[in-house]
Write an enzyme that holds these catalytic residues in place. Sequence first.
Site, PDB file in Angstrom:
ATOM      1  CE  LYS A 141      -4.452  -1.536   1.486  1.00 36.05           C
ATOM      2  NZ  LYS A 141      -5.648  -1.358   2.253  1.00 36.05           N
ATOM      3  CE  LYS A 225      -6.627  -6.664  -2.270  1.00 39.11           C
ATOM      4  NZ  LYS A 225      -7.399  -6.466  -1.060  1.00 39.11           N
ATOM      5  CE  LYS A 228     -13.921  -1.637   0.298  1.00 30.71           C
ATOM      6  NZ  LYS A 228     -13.128  -1.910   1.481  1.00 30.71           N
TER       7      LYS A 228
END
Length: 364
Positions: A141, A225, A228
Amino acid sequence: MIDAARRSTPLRQSAKPNIMNDQSLPPYAGPSRVFSGVQPSGALHLGNYLGALVKFVALQDQMECLFCVVDLHAITAWQDPALLVAQTREIAAAYVAAGVDPQKAIIFPQSAVREHAELAWILNCVARLGWLDRMTQFKEKTGKHKERASVGLYTYPVLQAADILLYKATHVPVGEDQKQHLELTRDIAAKFNHDFTAPGFFPLTEPLIEGPGARIMSLRDGLAKMSKSDPSDQSRINLTDDADAIAGKIRRAKTDPLPLPETLEELKIRPEADNLVGLFAALAGQSRGQVLQNFGGRGFGEFKPALADLMVACLAPVTQNMRRLIADPGEIDRILVDGADRARAIAAPILAETRKIVGFWPGR
Ligand code: AQP
């Protein structure tokens, strides 16, 4: 494996007892309980639905279940305060629309049960920096800019451990991306039990990950993946997408030029085909092998419309229910208030016992 530092020598790195395999410690002997959560950090997608929500519905008839809207987790990345309440209600609506029954399962916002934050602090003092340094999701991230990430994002997995252990949850249904965090939860529980000489106090929680929906990939990249936070809306199916949007996204989904493989071995080396076959399998309640029996050797021009039709048939009732529930925020709030009360009734005595074990002043 745990690098246990004992309570008396918290930074000692040698003479490490192997706590996880210590057969002399009595195991947790309390009731079975399920905990899981979803962040109100944006629109829910098919990965969240198949990786988590579908499992929630199946589990509610088997064990006591708590399904949380984890807003404390969501603010580890910036959330517009003007939108956060609506997003929180939206996740709760998605739980109910997917089939979670609020009479059976407990649905609540994480921030409404303050005990989560207090246990997270205690567990921050149990977890080791070295353990958190190994968390791959933080690295993914933050990329090259970890100094700009919030401290909350770094300790996110410890808050997740607190969410689970606050209810002594024995089972956690999640997607595969959460596997490492669940292993950390077990390490933290084992170290707490060991350091405070409280054998079996916290359970060593089992992740429930199995099934074809455990890792749904982006429609634009079979190696990433479905997420969102992917900037491309074409990469995911949102639970709010209508039939036309779903059909369009599946039509444009990345594939290779070959027909569908006939064997599982070949499927494994074709990530985009593997993802679409996995989606079909998860939605139809079949295995990948069964899907290949029907579609192996046929072209994507034939397979994609069949997949889109199946997806629309499965998601349309959920989407409709979600829209109806979102239009009635009073009803969602009643569910969340009731859920928060029921969750706190379980959490408060467990936190009180934890405080006693740690040795906090008992006056309040
Ligand atoms: N692609 C996925 N396939 C299967 N399961 C998935 N989950 C998430 N993505 C997939 C599962 O959904 C639950 C809730 O996830 P979350 O929203 O709390 O956190 P997340 O994993 O960070 O979800 P996103 O969509 O990937 O959000 P961003 O982009 O913000 O990181 C979890 O059980 C998760 O495993």
